[in-house]
Design a protein around this motif. Sequence first.
Motif, PDB file in Angstrom:
ATOM      1  N   LEU A  83      34.927  40.205  26.044  1.00 55.33           N
ATOM      2  CA  LEU A  83      35.837  39.214  26.628  1.00 55.33           C
ATOM      3  C   LEU A  83      36.206  39.595  28.062  1.00 55.33           C
ATOM      4  N   GLU A  84      36.400  40.880  28.311  1.00 53.04           N
ATOM      5  CA  GLU A  84      36.758  41.307  29.658  1.00 53.04           C
ATOM      6  C   GLU A  84      35.597  41.127  30.637  1.00 53.04           C
ATOM      7  N   GLN A  85      34.366  41.135  30.141  1.00 53.73           N
ATOM      8  CA  GLN A  85      33.190  40.977  30.989  1.00 53.73           C
ATOM      9  C   GLN A  85      32.739  39.515  31.125  1.00 53.73           C
ATOM     10  N   ASP A  86      33.385  38.602  30.414  1.00 51.74           N
ATOM     11  CA  ASP A  86      32.986  37.194  30.403  1.00 51.74           C
ATOM     12  C   ASP A  86      33.207  36.581  31.789  1.00 51.74           C
ATOM     13  N   GLU A  87      32.112  36.183  32.440  1.00 53.31           N
ATOM     14  CA  GLU A  87      32.192  35.638  33.798  1.00 53.31           C
ATOM     15  C   GLU A  87      32.877  34.277  33.831  1.00 53.31           C
ATOM     16  N   LYS A  88      32.581  33.452  32.842  1.00 55.63           N
ATOM     17  CA  LYS A  88      33.184  32.110  32.819  1.00 55.63           C
ATOM     18  C   LYS A  88      34.702  32.220  32.679  1.00 55.63           C
ATOM     19  N   LEU A  89      35.143  33.135  31.814  1.00 60.60           N
ATOM     20  CA  LEU A  89      36.579  33.325  31.624  1.00 60.60           C
ATOM     21  C   LEU A  89      37.219  33.865  32.900  1.00 60.60           C
ATOM     22  N   GLN A  90      36.536  34.744  33.604  1.00 63.21           N
ATOM     23  CA  GLN A  90      37.061  35.295  34.859  1.00 63.21           C
ATOM     24  C   GLN A  90      37.222  34.195  35.911  1.00 63.21           C
ATOM     25  N   GLN A  91      36.239  33.299  35.977  1.00 60.67           N
ATOM     26  CA  GLN A  91      36.328  32.193  36.940  1.00 60.67           C
ATOM     27  C   GLN A  91      37.486  31.259  36.591  1.00 60.67           C
ATOM     28  N   LEU A  92      37.656  30.992  35.298  1.00 59.06           N
ATOM     29  CA  LEU A  92      38.760  30.116  34.877  1.00 59.06           C
ATOM     30  C   LEU A  92      40.108  30.777  35.156  1.00 59.06           C
ATOM     31  N   LEU A  93      40.201  32.094  34.962  1.00 55.92           N
ATOM     32  CA  LEU A  93      41.446  32.813  35.275  1.00 55.92           C
ATOM     33  C   LEU A  93      41.791  32.691  36.765  1.00 55.92           C
ATOM     34  N   GLU A  94      40.788  32.809  37.619  1.00 52.92           N
ATOM     35  CA  GLU A  94      41.021  32.662  39.058  1.00 52.92           C
ATOM     36  C   GLU A  94      41.523  31.266  39.389  1.00 52.92           C
ATOM     37  N   ARG A  95      40.941  30.265  38.723  1.00 51.87           N
ATOM     38  CA  ARG A  95      41.386  28.879  38.980  1.00 51.87           C
ATOM     39  C   ARG A  95      42.823  28.668  38.526  1.00 51.87           C
ATOM     40  N   VAL A  96      43.198  29.285  37.383  1.00 51.09           N
ATOM     41  CA  VAL A  96      44.570  29.136  36.876  1.00 51.09           C
ATOM     42  C   VAL A  96      45.545  29.849  37.808  1.00 51.09           C
ATOM     43  N   GLU A  97      45.150  31.000  38.314  1.00 51.24           N
ATOM     44  CA  GLU A  97      46.019  31.735  39.239  1.00 51.24           C
ATOM     45  C   GLU A  97      46.235  30.960  40.534  1.00 51.24           C
ATOM     46  N   GLN A  98      45.296  30.092  40.898  1.00 49.65           N
ATOM     47  CA  GLN A  98      45.435  29.269  42.098  1.00 49.65           C
ATOM     48  C   GLN A  98      46.151  27.955  41.782  1.00 49.65           C
ATOM     49  N   ASN A  99      46.814  27.912  40.615  1.00 46.17           N
ATOM     50  CA  ASN A  99      47.595  26.746  40.156  1.00 46.17           C
ATOM     51  C   ASN A  99      46.753  25.491  39.974  1.00 46.17           C
ATOM     52  N   GLU A 100      45.515  25.681  39.615  1.00 46.06           N
ATOM     53  CA  GLU A 100      44.644  24.535  39.334  1.00 46.06           C
ATOM     54  C   GLU A 100      44.784  24.190  37.854  1.00 46.06           C
ATOM     55  N   VAL A 101      44.833  22.909  37.537  1.00 46.59           N
ATOM     56  CA  VAL A 101      44.977  22.461  36.151  1.00 46.59           C
ATOM     57  C   VAL A 101      43.589  22.301  35.542  1.00 46.59           C
ATOM     58  N   LEU A 102      43.370  22.983  34.421  1.00 47.91           N
ATOM     59  CA  LEU A 102      42.081  22.896  33.732  1.00 47.91           C
ATOM     60  C   LEU A 102      42.097  21.703  32.782  1.00 47.91           C
ATOM     61  N   THR A 103      40.965  21.048  32.660  1.00 42.79           N
ATOM     62  CA  THR A 103      40.867  19.900  31.751  1.00 42.79           C
ATOM     63  C   THR A 103      39.605  19.997  30.913  1.00 42.79           C
ATOM     64  N   GLY A 104      39.573  19.272  29.826  1.00 42.46           N
ATOM     65  CA  GLY A 104      38.377  19.128  29.003  1.00 42.46           C
ATOM     66  C   GLY A 104      37.922  20.425  28.376  1.00 42.46           C
ATOM     67  N   LYS A 105      36.611  20.659  28.467  1.00 44.88           N
ATOM     68  CA  LYS A 105      35.998  21.815  27.829  1.00 44.88           C
ATOM     69  C   LYS A 105      36.498  23.127  28.432  1.00 44.88           C
ATOM     70  N   ASP A 106      36.751  23.107  29.746  1.00 44.60           N
ATOM     71  CA  ASP A 106      37.230  24.322  30.395  1.00 44.60           C
ATOM     72  C   ASP A 106      38.574  24.745  29.824  1.00 44.60           C
ATOM     73  N   ALA A 107      39.487  23.786  29.633  1.00 48.87           N
ATOM     74  CA  ALA A 107      40.810  24.110  29.104  1.00 48.87           C
ATOM     75  C   ALA A 107      40.708  24.628  27.670  1.00 48.87           C
ATOM     76  N   LYS A 108      39.873  24.002  26.851  1.00 52.18           N
ATOM     77  CA  LYS A 108      39.708  24.454  25.467  1.00 52.18           C
ATOM     78  C   LYS A 108      39.133  25.862  25.421  1.00 52.18           C
ATOM     79  N   TYR A 109      38.129  26.105  26.259  1.00 60.09           N
ATOM     80  CA  TYR A 109      37.499  27.425  26.289  1.00 60.09           C
ATOM     81  C   TYR A 109      38.507  28.478  26.745  1.00 60.09           C
ATOM     82  N   PHE A 110      39.251  28.169  27.797  1.00 61.76           N
ATOM     83  CA  PHE A 110      40.248  29.105  28.331  1.00 61.76           C
ATOM     84  C   PHE A 110      41.304  29.423  27.281  1.00 61.76           C
ATOM     85  N   ASN A 111      41.835  28.393  26.620  1.00 59.80           N
ATOM     86  CA  ASN A 111      42.878  28.607  25.610  1.00 59.80           C
ATOM     87  C   ASN A 111      42.358  29.439  24.439  1.00 59.80           C
ATOM     88  N   ARG A 112      41.155  29.124  23.978  1.00 58.78           N
ATOM     89  CA  ARG A 112      40.591  29.844  22.829  1.00 58.78           C
ATOM     90  C   ARG A 112      40.351  31.317  23.161  1.00 58.78           C
TER      91      ARG A 112
END
Length: 186
Positions: free
Chosen positions: A114-143
């Motif tokens: 999980l710590e090496q997951d690139e997709k999760l790292q990119q989504l974390l960066e987007r959340v830190e920049q106050n970007e709202v995730l939607t759709g599949k990205d939000a589900k993946y991030f939450n899970r």
Amino acid sequence: MTRQKKTRSAGDNGPRFLPASDVRKARERKEESKKSAVGGKAGQRNSPLLSKHARDDSRQQAAKDPRHGSKKPIPLLITEPSEQEQLQHSMQPKAQIGKVKAVALSPEQELAVLEQDEKLQQLLERVEQNEVLTGKDAKYFNRMTERYEQLLEILGLAEAPSDDPLAEFERKDWKRDLLGDDEEQQ
């Protein structure tokens, strides 16, 4: 419209009358030609008497088998398989194709993945920049974040509860507190 009297003449565009000789020829019967024979005489298939022509044909065909289907001989005894059969047998796949089963990882290994997951790292960066995730990205991030927290609790790496009242408010199960323990019994 005025009435026109019918006439026997065909008019300018009507059919032309043939001369009498041509009419006579058309009336004469044409010579009937004899029908060409198709097949043999009726009832002659099983006749024991064969004509000379039929006997010659039968010798050439060497008693054709009237049965339908495959004429390939079937061996009644088990013998060694031929080279061709061995080749066909060796060409058949040896492994079976099936669904891939997920390998069960230990909590430490799963946490490292999980710590090496690139997709999760990119989504974390987007959340830190106050970007709202939607759709599949939000589900993946939450899970994934939920599974990350579970793994931290399992391994005992979770941070001690802080004095943050908002975090305590989010963790509290208000539905159970308000409705009481009656819902648990149902």
